[in-house]
Write an enzyme that holds these catalytic residues in place. Structure first.
Site, PDB file in Angstrom:
ATOM      1  N   HIS A  12      -9.878   1.574   0.219  1.00 52.29           N
ATOM      2  CA  HIS A  12      -8.550   1.404   0.183  1.00 52.29           C
ATOM      3  C   HIS A  12      -8.139   0.974  -1.234  1.00 52.29           C
ATOM      4  O   HIS A  12      -8.551  -0.264  -1.737  1.00 52.29           O
ATOM      5  CB  HIS A  12      -8.045   0.406   1.128  1.00 52.29           C
ATOM      6  N   PHE A  55       1.570  -3.031   3.809  1.00 47.49           N
ATOM      7  CA  PHE A  55       2.236  -4.369   4.537  1.00 47.49           C
ATOM      8  C   PHE A  55       3.605  -4.650   4.263  1.00 47.49           C
ATOM      9  O   PHE A  55       4.213  -4.462   3.072  1.00 47.49           O
ATOM     10  CB  PHE A  55       1.248  -5.697   3.961  1.00 47.49           C
ATOM     11  N   CYS A  59       0.827  -1.197  -0.119  1.00 46.60           N
ATOM     12  CA  CYS A  59       0.084   0.012  -0.204  1.00 46.60           C
ATOM     13  C   CYS A  59       0.818   1.209  -0.063  1.00 46.60           C
ATOM     14  O   CYS A  59       0.486   2.389  -0.066  1.00 46.60           O
ATOM     15  CB  CYS A  59      -0.972  -0.159   1.146  1.00 46.60           C
ATOM     16  N   GLU A 111      -0.897   4.850  13.484  1.00 43.63           N
ATOM     17  CA  GLU A 111      -0.791   6.113  12.721  1.00 43.63           C
ATOM     18  C   GLU A 111      -1.034   7.419  13.492  1.00 43.63           C
ATOM     19  O   GLU A 111      -0.332   8.304  13.577  1.00 43.63           O
ATOM     20  CB  GLU A 111      -1.628   6.316  11.609  1.00 43.63           C
ATOM     21  N   LYS A 152      -9.765   7.411   2.492  1.00 45.22           N
ATOM     22  CA  LYS A 152     -10.149   6.060   2.299  1.00 45.22           C
ATOM     23  C   LYS A 152     -11.623   5.982   2.893  1.00 45.22           C
ATOM     24  O   LYS A 152     -12.484   5.133   2.745  1.00 45.22           O
ATOM     25  CB  LYS A 152      -9.336   5.169   3.171  1.00 45.22           C
ATOM     26  N   HIS A 201      -3.019   7.781   6.131  1.00 47.27           N
ATOM     27  CA  HIS A 201      -3.118   6.617   5.425  1.00 47.27           C
ATOM     28  C   HIS A 201      -4.648   5.954   5.890  1.00 47.27           C
ATOM     29  O   HIS A 201      -5.367   5.649   5.076  1.00 47.27           O
ATOM     30  CB  HIS A 201      -1.944   5.560   5.874  1.00 47.27           C
TER      31      HIS A 201
END
Length: 401
Positions: A325, A388, A153, A299, A320, A288
């Site tokens: 996402h 990830f 991502c 975050e 998002k 994010h």
């Protein structure tokens, strides 16, 4: 000496529609592109933008990137046939997290059902993760460095950072950068659900107490980065400036973020340091903000760690919440949205945030957009992308002077 990097064009195809302006305007208005638990680009029809041959020879993730690049080039005031510099001085970097997964699934079914002879000769070129960057370069004749980034991502943000470095160092005068993803497939849906990453309710609600995972989306965004002197020579309009990039690794877990936010915080500080921006002069954060239990908490901790006392006053919102996402495309789409937010002096809202988690206590701009005031200077914002594998990428942008 590092060269200044101007942003002269943007383009996007997202669940909110075709076009970067559509993305920003609808998000700022609090609209959602999520339907029945998924965020598809339902308004995108390849035949409206690409020749039959281009569409047939390209997977959907490449099609989305081609159309986003076409818009970005037009926005920059030039085409591949009339570039602002020699084609050998134009690079192209497009990120993706998964690439041509639909091709792999479809062709594997054919192999099992009908044997090797049924496999398409286009299988490899449509499933390659680097196909989007190659297709854009071929279509427009770009002959500088051309490659893809694959960092889950964070891929779209990594692509922009790589292109920024290319222009800063003089390896290119122009770089076409972005990210793309089209992986809403039966395998991907089942796999993300199986690991508990996606929302069972099909609602994206970053930073909310009831968040239960992300909503899968698809889309693409492309940005044109030019050396400021190249843009000035041709009298190009400047949408903003790419002024800082920070990338780090958590080295913690293959899918879970560091709960203390150390790696993410270091990436934020690196981006701000390169831009020469102190936390007290940061005006906006595009988070994010995945709507997962672990990411939103990590975050928030990272922002507090990196920004100190300034963290509480800076508007933070998650795109998002509106489009889900977009995986490897997320960083690029969010970067384009950040540039447009700074240009418009608006912090768009975080949708579906009605009951903030007790420990998630920053200003997440719930419900409605908010005006940004810069006190006579260009607005500054950052866009966070955490993938990830522990990949952290943060971009710092400044609005037009």
């Amino acid at each position: 000496m590092s060269r200044e990097v101007a942003i002269t064009g943007v383009g996007a195809v997202t669940p909110l529609g075709v076009g970067a302006a559509t993305l920003f305007d609808r998000w700022a208005a609090g609209e959602s592109g999520i339907s029945e638990g998924l965020a598809r680009c339902d308004d995108f029809e390849p035949a409206d933008h690409l020749s039959r041959r281009e569409a047939r020879r390209s997977a959907r993730f490449t099609q989305l990137a081609l159309v986003s690049a076409q818009e970005a080039l037009a926005d920059a005031g030039w085409s591949g046939e009339d570039p602002p510099c020699e084609p050998t001085r134009i690079g192209c970097v497009i990120g993706t997290g998964i690439g041509g997964l639909p091709t792999i699934e479809e062709q594997h079914d054919k192999l099992n059902e009908r044997g090797p002879a049924a496999i398409s000769p286009l299988c490899i070129p449509t499933m390659m993760a680097n196909a989007a960057s190659g297709a854009i370069a071929i279509r427009h004749g770009f002959k500088g460095q051309c490659f893809g980034t694959v960092s889950a991502c964070a891929a779209g943000a990594q692509a922009i950072g790589a292109g920024m470095r290319m222009v800063q160092s003089g390896d290119a005068d122009v770089c076409v950068v972005g990210g793309t993803e089209a992986a809403i497939t039966p395998l991907a849906i089942a796999a993300f659900a199986g690991m508990g990453a996606t929302s069972k309710e099909g609602i994206s609600r970053p930073f909310d107490r009831l968040r239960d995972g992300f909503v899968m989306g698809e889309g693409a965004a492309v940005m044109i980065l030019e050396a400021a002197e190249t843009a000035a020579l041709r009298g190009a309009g400047v949408r903003g400036r790419a002024s800082g990039f920070g990338a780090t690794a958590d080295a913690f877990h293959l899918t879970a973020p560091d709960p203390e936010g150390d790696g993410a915080a270091r990436a934020i500080r690196l981006a701000l340091d390169e831009a020469g921006v102190s936390p007290d002069r940061l005006d906006y954060v595009n988070a994010h903000g995945t709507s997962t239990e672990l990411n939103d908490r990590s975050e928030t901790e990272a922002l507090k760690l990196a920004l100190g006392n300034s963290a509480a006053r800076i508007p933070v919102s998650s795109l998002k919440s509106s489009i889900g996402h977009l995986l490897g495309a997320a960083g690029a789409v969010e970067a384009v949205a950040t540039v447009l937010a700074l240009e418009a002096a608006v912090a768009p809202p975080t949708l579906n945030l009605t009951d903030p988690d007790d420990d998630l206590d920053l200003d997440y701009v719930p419900a409605c957009k908010r005006e940004l005031a810069a006190a006579g200077r260009p607005l500054t914002g950052i866009s966070n992308s955490f993938g990830f594998g522990g990949h952290n990428a943060v971009l710092c942008f400044q609005g037009p002077a």
